[in-house]
Design an enzyme around this catalytic site. Structure first.
Site, PDB file in Angstrom:
ATOM      1  CE  LYS A 129      -4.891  -0.469 -17.737  1.00 18.21           C
ATOM      2  NZ  LYS A 129      -3.544  -0.728 -17.227  1.00 18.21           N
ATOM      3  CG  ASP A 169      -5.246  -1.801 -14.204  1.00 21.60           C
ATOM      4  OD1 ASP A 169      -4.055  -1.545 -14.381  1.00 21.60           O
ATOM      5  OD2 ASP A 169      -6.019  -1.005 -13.635  1.00 21.60           O
TER       6      ASP A 169
HETATM    7  P1  NDP Z   1      -6.063  -4.609  -7.324  1.00 20.16           P
HETATM    8  O1  NDP Z   1      -7.478  -4.584  -7.738  1.00 20.16           O
HETATM    9  O2  NDP Z   1      -5.391  -5.904  -7.091  1.00 20.16           O
HETATM   10  O3  NDP Z   1      -5.851  -3.723  -6.010  1.00 20.16           O
HETATM   11  C1  NDP Z   1      -6.205  -2.385  -5.990  1.00 20.16           C
HETATM   12  C2  NDP Z   1      -5.956  -1.830  -4.608  1.00 20.16           C
HETATM   13  O4  NDP Z   1      -6.110  -0.416  -4.654  1.00 20.16           O
HETATM   14  C3  NDP Z   1      -6.952  -2.341  -3.573  1.00 20.16           C
HETATM   15  O5  NDP Z   1      -6.343  -2.361  -2.321  1.00 20.16           O
HETATM   16  C4  NDP Z   1      -8.054  -1.285  -3.648  1.00 20.16           C
HETATM   17  O6  NDP Z   1      -8.852  -1.177  -2.484  1.00 20.16           O
HETATM   18  C5  NDP Z   1      -7.250  -0.029  -3.851  1.00 20.16           C
HETATM   19  N1  NDP Z   1      -8.071   0.929  -4.615  1.00 20.16           N
HETATM   20  C6  NDP Z   1      -8.543   0.782  -5.869  1.00 20.16           C
HETATM   21  N2  NDP Z   1      -9.295   1.832  -6.239  1.00 20.16           N
HETATM   22  C7  NDP Z   1      -9.290   2.649  -5.183  1.00 20.16           C
HETATM   23  C8  NDP Z   1      -9.872   3.902  -4.942  1.00 20.16           C
HETATM   24  N3  NDP Z   1     -10.635   4.526  -5.885  1.00 20.16           N
HETATM   25  N4  NDP Z   1      -9.644   4.476  -3.723  1.00 20.16           N
HETATM   26  C9  NDP Z   1      -8.881   3.847  -2.778  1.00 20.16           C
HETATM   27  N5  NDP Z   1      -8.302   2.649  -2.957  1.00 20.16           N
HETATM   28  C10 NDP Z   1      -8.503   2.067  -4.143  1.00 20.16           C
HETATM   29  O7  NDP Z   1      -5.282  -3.760  -8.453  1.00 20.16           O
HETATM   30  P2  NDP Z   1      -3.728  -3.744  -8.784  1.00 20.16           P
HETATM   31  O8  NDP Z   1      -2.929  -3.935  -7.559  1.00 20.16           O
HETATM   32  O9  NDP Z   1      -3.498  -4.610  -9.950  1.00 20.16           O
HETATM   33  O10 NDP Z   1      -3.552  -2.231  -9.305  1.00 20.16           O
HETATM   34  C11 NDP Z   1      -3.168  -1.168  -8.448  1.00 20.16           C
HETATM   35  C12 NDP Z   1      -2.599  -0.038  -9.292  1.00 20.16           C
HETATM   36  O11 NDP Z   1      -1.452  -0.507 -10.012  1.00 20.16           O
HETATM   37  C13 NDP Z   1      -3.531   0.537 -10.357  1.00 20.16           C
HETATM   38  O12 NDP Z   1      -3.244   1.905 -10.525  1.00 20.16           O
HETATM   39  C14 NDP Z   1      -3.095  -0.208 -11.610  1.00 20.16           C
HETATM   40  O13 NDP Z   1      -3.435   0.510 -12.791  1.00 20.16           O
HETATM   41  C15 NDP Z   1      -1.598  -0.266 -11.404  1.00 20.16           C
HETATM   42  N6  NDP Z   1      -0.863  -1.277 -12.133  1.00 20.16           N
HETATM   43  C16 NDP Z   1      -1.218  -2.585 -12.093  1.00 20.16           C
HETATM   44  C17 NDP Z   1      -0.489  -3.532 -12.772  1.00 20.16           C
HETATM   45  C18 NDP Z   1      -0.769  -4.987 -12.687  1.00 20.16           C
HETATM   46  O14 NDP Z   1      -0.021  -5.762 -13.269  1.00 20.16           O
HETATM   47  N7  NDP Z   1      -1.811  -5.421 -11.989  1.00 20.16           N
HETATM   48  C19 NDP Z   1       0.651  -3.135 -13.625  1.00 20.16           C
HETATM   49  C20 NDP Z   1       0.999  -1.734 -13.525  1.00 20.16           C
HETATM   50  C21 NDP Z   1       0.237  -0.859 -12.819  1.00 20.16           C
HETATM   51  P3  NDP Z   1     -10.354  -1.754  -2.487  1.00 20.16           P
HETATM   52  O15 NDP Z   1     -10.197  -3.234  -2.579  1.00 20.16           O
HETATM   53  O16 NDP Z   1     -10.932  -1.279  -1.212  1.00 20.16           O
HETATM   54  O17 NDP Z   1     -11.007  -1.157  -3.702  1.00 20.16           O
HETATM   55  O1  2IT Z   2      -0.863  -0.864 -16.065  1.00 20.59           O
HETATM   56  C1  2IT Z   2      -0.295  -1.894 -16.476  1.00 20.59           C
HETATM   57  O2  2IT Z   2       0.834  -1.868 -16.959  1.00 20.59           O
HETATM   58  C2  2IT Z   2      -1.005  -3.168 -16.357  1.00 20.59           C
HETATM   59  N1  2IT Z   2      -2.108  -3.208 -15.817  1.00 20.59           N
HETATM   60  C3  2IT Z   2      -0.404  -4.428 -16.916  1.00 20.59           C
HETATM   61  C4  2IT Z   2      -0.668  -4.554 -18.387  1.00 20.59           C
HETATM   62  C5  2IT Z   2      -0.264  -5.848 -19.016  1.00 20.59           C
HETATM   63  O3  2IT Z   2      -0.586  -5.993 -20.201  1.00 20.59           O
HETATM   64  O4  2IT Z   2       0.350  -6.704 -18.379  1.00 20.59           O
END
Ligand code: NDP
Ligand code: 2IT
Length: 449
Positions: A129, A169
């Site tokens: 990461k 992420d």
């Molecule tokens: P984005 O940046 O697209 O969206 C994040 C969302 O979560 C936004 O709505 C944001 O609100 C909110 N958020 C982030 N930080 C905070 C915080 N500290 N408090 C409250 N709300 C918060 O990220 P993703 O959707 O990609 O990721 C969301 C989660 O999923 C994370 O935990 C990530 O690690 C996990 N994840 C992502 C993957 C991927 O492929 N993208 C794969 C697997 C897991 P705001 O805009 O107001 O900050």
């Molecule tokens: O938390 C996760 O699994 C991710 N943000 C996606 C990682 C990836 O390499 O696609």
């Protein structure tokens, strides 16, 4: 909360001593060690060969300065990270997070989780990461581009198709991956598509990667429902967040017959009893890069904007926390249980605190941990790497079917492993053990490295 087996207590003590002040990393390690008690009783060689101690220590950690010039001509400095945690199963693989809260402890917790998640996919990818304390919010496209170019100018020494393959992420989506890939291509003078995943469809990306984490989480829940003879039909669902994972989880729940009645961002939440309108949500978040209040305004009608309390006060059958770590605590879990929740699945990484998970266990709520439920994102990244390596591109339908198959197999492996190790129905134990064993066996085979 359950405790750590005495054979593993010194491993945990060593992690605490060597990584002071990194609360999220401690939390992630503790949860895995708690699950491994029954494994070390059956397989003492994992302790004898220090496999578990080695798995808790990253292979390599990189911290670097990221200087860039803002639109006003001022020099800004951020900190960049890449923690290459474990490469027993394949090249390091895992996302980059750009968020002001990022520090080494967050990157390590995410990298540690990624080892087991990637192992569960059954695909040849190690765990890593990275990220930065840079906040893309409030910066112009030009500033984001200059930041990404500077970030890549340093990171480039340590990544590559066969070494380490970053992706997105929190705060890193298609725009950021584009600027990062552009700089990589420029410096190397190579079109090495396999160095990053989450690319755009016209420049080496895969169908379904954008949707994969949210869709995959919902496929996983669908398997949990089917195992109990149920379906999404008529289910009321709450999804926290409104970013990449949340948006596509909502889209898929609706396709499968459920209704998502609430979603959120860090400024509050909206309750839309008719079901969140995904087109409006995409317009607000993906096009305008706006706030959740803009959804309420654009949608009109009876949409309620919640600022007091929490999104977990909204009654639902299924909760999908999909924003960030530790966003759902013990008190939230008590409220959800009181309101009748039956399934909680983590779209985000470690969004439920250990206290919340204990409440769900106690109440018989089926709980799916992120390393299983959200593995569809990284799994589809691995499918993107396969397409890049074979210079091919698959259709949406074929790729989505592969994703659905992978989620089905992760679900079944977690359920079977939980049964085998004496914790039927416990997806946390199943995911941790099944994820661990595959990596541990590879580490044993590769010797002490
Ligand atoms: P984005 O940046 O697209 O969206 C994040 C969302 O979560 C936004 O709505 C944001 O609100 C909110 N958020 C982030 N930080 C905070 C915080 N500290 N408090 C409250 N709300 C918060 O990220 P993703 O959707 O990609 O990721 C969301 C989660 O999923 C994370 O935990 C990530 O690690 C996990 N994840 C992502 C993957 C991927 O492929 N993208 C794969 C697997 C897991 P705001 O805009 O107001 O900050
Ligand atoms: O938390 C996760 O699994 C991710 N943000 C996606 C990682 C990836 O390499 O696609």
């Amino acid at each position: 909360m359950s405790s750590i087996d005495e054979k593993l207590q010194d491993v945990y003590d060593e992690v605490l001593r060597r990584n002071p002040g990194e609360a999220e990393f401690h939390q992630a390690v503790r949860e895995v060690l708690v699950s491994l008690g029954p494994v070390v009783s059956k397989r003492p060689e994992y302790v004898d060969a220090a496999v578990i101690r080695r798995i808790c220590e990253p292979e390599r950690q990189i911290i670097f300065r990221v200087p860039w010039v803002d639109d006003a001509g001022r020099v800004q400095i951020n900190r960049g990270f890449r923690v290459q945690f474990n490469s027993a199963l394949g090249p390091f693989k895992g996302g980059l997070r750009f968020h002001p809260s990022v520090y080494l402890g967050i990157v390590k917790f995410l990298g540690f989780e990624q080892i087991f998640k990637n192992s569960l996919t059954g695909l040849p990818i190690g765990g890593a990461k990275g990220g930065s304390d840079f906040d893309p919010k409030g910066h112009s496209d030009a500033e984001v581009m200059r930041f990404c170019q500077s970030f890549m100018t340093e990171l480039i020494r340590d990544i590559g198709e066969y070494t380490d393959v970053p992706a997105g992420d929190i705060g890193v989506g298609g725009r950021e991956i584009g600027y990062l890939f552009g700089q990589y291509k420029r410096i190397t003078t190579r079109y090495e598509s396999g160095v990053l995943t989450g690319k755009g469809l016209t420049w080496g990306g895969s169908q379904v990667r954008k949707e994969a984490t949210g869709y995959g989480t919902v496929f996983f829940v669908s398997e949990m429902l089917q195992a109990a003879g149920e379906s999404f039909d008529g289910k009321r669902v709450v999804v926290s967040g409104s970013g990449n994972v949340a948006t596509y989880a909502i889209e898929k729940v609706h396709e499968l017959g459920g209704t998502v009645v609430a979603c959120s961002d860090s400024s509050g939440y909206v309750v839309d009893e008719d079901g969140i309108d995904v087109d409006i949500l995409k317009e607000v978040k993906e096009v305008r890069r706006g706030r959740i209040a803009d959804y309420a305004e654009l949608r009109g009608g009876d949409v309620r904007l919640g600022q007091a309390g929490s999104i977990w006060d909204v009654p639902c059958d299924i909760a999908l926390p999909s924003a960030t770590q530790n966003e759902l605590n013990g008190a939230d879990a008590v409220t959800l249980v009181k309101n009748g929740v039956t399934i909680v699945a983590e779209g985000a990484n470690m969004p439920a605190t250990p206290e919340a998970i204990a409440v769900f266990d106690e109440a018989g709520v089926r709980f799916a941990p992120g390393k299983a439920a959200n593995a569809g994102g990284v799994a589809t990244s691995a499918l993107e790497m396969q397409q890049n390596a074979s210079r091919d591109s698959w259709t949406f339908e074929h790729t989505e079917e592969r994703l659905a198959e992978i989620m089905r197999s992760i679900h079944d492996r977690c359920a079977e492993t939980a049964d085998e190790f004496g914790s039927p129905g416990n997806y946390v134990a199943g995911a941790n053990i099944a994820g661990f064993v595959r990596v541990a066996d590879a580490m044993l085979a590769l010797g002490v490295i």
